[in-house]
Design a protein around this motif. Sequence first.
Motif, PDB file in Angstrom:
ATOM      1  N   VAL A  50      42.120  75.340 -24.129  1.00 16.92           N
ATOM      2  CA  VAL A  50      43.385  75.766 -23.520  1.00 16.92           C
ATOM      3  C   VAL A  50      44.468  74.802 -23.281  1.00 16.92           C
ATOM      4  O   VAL A  50      45.739  74.853 -23.926  1.00 16.92           O
ATOM      5  N   LYS A  51      44.136  73.512 -22.574  1.00 18.78           N
ATOM      6  CA  LYS A  51      44.431  72.665 -23.295  1.00 18.78           C
ATOM      7  C   LYS A  51      45.560  72.129 -24.387  1.00 18.78           C
ATOM      8  O   LYS A  51      46.470  71.535 -24.623  1.00 18.78           O
ATOM      9  N   ALA A  52      44.747  72.054 -25.735  1.00 15.08           N
ATOM     10  CA  ALA A  52      45.439  71.357 -26.937  1.00 15.08           C
ATOM     11  C   ALA A  52      45.942  72.725 -27.264  1.00 15.08           C
ATOM     12  O   ALA A  52      47.345  71.856 -27.940  1.00 15.08           O
ATOM     13  N   LEU A  57      52.181  73.656 -28.916  1.00 11.18           N
ATOM     14  CA  LEU A  57      53.296  74.669 -28.672  1.00 11.18           C
ATOM     15  C   LEU A  57      54.419  74.378 -28.149  1.00 11.18           C
ATOM     16  O   LEU A  57      55.521  73.712 -28.356  1.00 11.18           O
ATOM     17  N   ASN A  58      53.813  73.347 -26.561  1.00 14.04           N
ATOM     18  CA  ASN A  58      55.113  72.112 -25.702  1.00 14.04           C
ATOM     19  C   ASN A  58      55.671  71.553 -26.995  1.00 14.04           C
ATOM     20  O   ASN A  58      56.980  70.818 -27.308  1.00 14.04           O
ATOM     21  N   ALA A  59      54.970  70.891 -27.509  1.00 16.14           N
ATOM     22  CA  ALA A  59      55.129  69.781 -29.012  1.00 16.14           C
ATOM     23  C   ALA A  59      56.392  70.900 -30.215  1.00 16.14           C
ATOM     24  O   ALA A  59      57.211  69.885 -30.276  1.00 16.14           O
ATOM     25  N   HIS A  60      55.271  71.494 -30.435  1.00 15.57           N
ATOM     26  CA  HIS A  60      56.448  72.653 -31.513  1.00 15.57           C
ATOM     27  C   HIS A  60      57.992  72.704 -30.913  1.00 15.57           C
ATOM     28  O   HIS A  60      58.624  72.550 -31.142  1.00 15.57           O
ATOM     29  N   THR A  61      57.683  73.220 -29.556  1.00 14.46           N
ATOM     30  CA  THR A  61      59.367  74.045 -29.038  1.00 14.46           C
ATOM     31  C   THR A  61      59.943  72.499 -29.054  1.00 14.46           C
ATOM     32  O   THR A  61      61.224  72.964 -29.628  1.00 14.46           O
ATOM     33  N   GLN A  62      59.434  72.008 -28.073  1.00 17.05           N
ATOM     34  CA  GLN A  62      60.490  70.562 -28.743  1.00 17.05           C
ATOM     35  C   GLN A  62      61.141  70.228 -29.537  1.00 17.05           C
ATOM     36  O   GLN A  62      62.287  69.831 -29.521  1.00 17.05           O
ATOM     37  N   VAL A  87      50.845  76.858 -35.112  1.00 12.87           N
ATOM     38  CA  VAL A  87      50.076  76.333 -34.152  1.00 12.87           C
ATOM     39  C   VAL A  87      49.161  77.384 -33.245  1.00 12.87           C
ATOM     40  O   VAL A  87      48.349  76.699 -32.839  1.00 12.87           O
ATOM     41  N   ASP A  88      49.505  78.631 -33.509  1.00  8.75           N
ATOM     42  CA  ASP A  88      48.269  80.101 -33.153  1.00  8.75           C
ATOM     43  C   ASP A  88      47.268  79.292 -34.317  1.00  8.75           C
ATOM     44  O   ASP A  88      45.892  79.383 -33.862  1.00  8.75           O
TER      45      ASP A  88
END
Length: 305
Positions: A50-52, A57-62, A87-88
């Motif tokens: 879950v953490k990974a 996702l956060n890195a991809h979004t940024q 990401v998925d």
Amino acid sequence: MASAPLPIHLILDWDGTLTAKDTLHFLGQISNEHAVRDVSPPSSSWDDIVKAYVDDLNAHTQAYRPSASERNTIAEEKAWLASLEGVDLRSVKRVEDAGLFAGVTANNVSQGASKAVGSGQLKLRKGWENLLFRNEGNEGNLLSHISILSVNWSATFIREALLHAAYDTKNMDIFANEFEGLNRLNGSSGRLSKSGERGIRTSEDKLERMPIPRKYGGDELVIYVGDSCTDLEALLAADVGICIRDEPMGSGQRELAEALERIGVPVHRLKLLAEMPPPDDSRVDLWWTPSLEELSMSLDSLSQA
């Protein structure tokens, strides 16, 4: 003389739409209790996975451009949603490499669903009975099909949860991912979909599995109900797209609402369907409701039209 109302194919998302909250963590509990660990423990725990995923996702979004505030068209938002497939898939690979679901059987999944429903931890959204049972014993009902279309990892879990909630799913199509080999004697291989089969991961994957709406030449009025951005393309394509919104909205609901506002798609408070304008593919309008009971009443209104 008024024309006869069209038969309805009602398609529901699962997590957060038919259920009150996301249910993926129940699969994590099943993994912890039933997966085969062989000689060494798994390389990653459920919490690690879950953490990974969140970090990825956060890195991809940024890094993604255009950023959310700069995406103002449907095409730009679809491209963003398609970009999330990587990401998925990386998250899926982490789960498979760790063997989190290796050895899990269909019976284990059924037991996990029973435990989740029986304990009250898995709650179906208020009004689900009225919606799903509304055509029981009524041959003249306009609701010809009810389907579930979900990015959830296990169609078996969804079906078993409904069965343990006392709903017979034999006439319901459930489209979701599935652990490979659940019915084998030694249980699942740990893969999250069958070898060589494309899973349901993205908004586009959901769209590809939808029947053809009436406005595009289909035989039934397709009504799609969802609550998050993985539902966006199905909501836009349906004859009637309906967003579930709690008051206040949850994070996924709010993300969808913000995306629709940015790309210029009006979302109106649900009326009785009999009072709504006919579908028009030259204009996209969506509707929102906080209640499956209200949705059921809206469907009933068609019989009065």
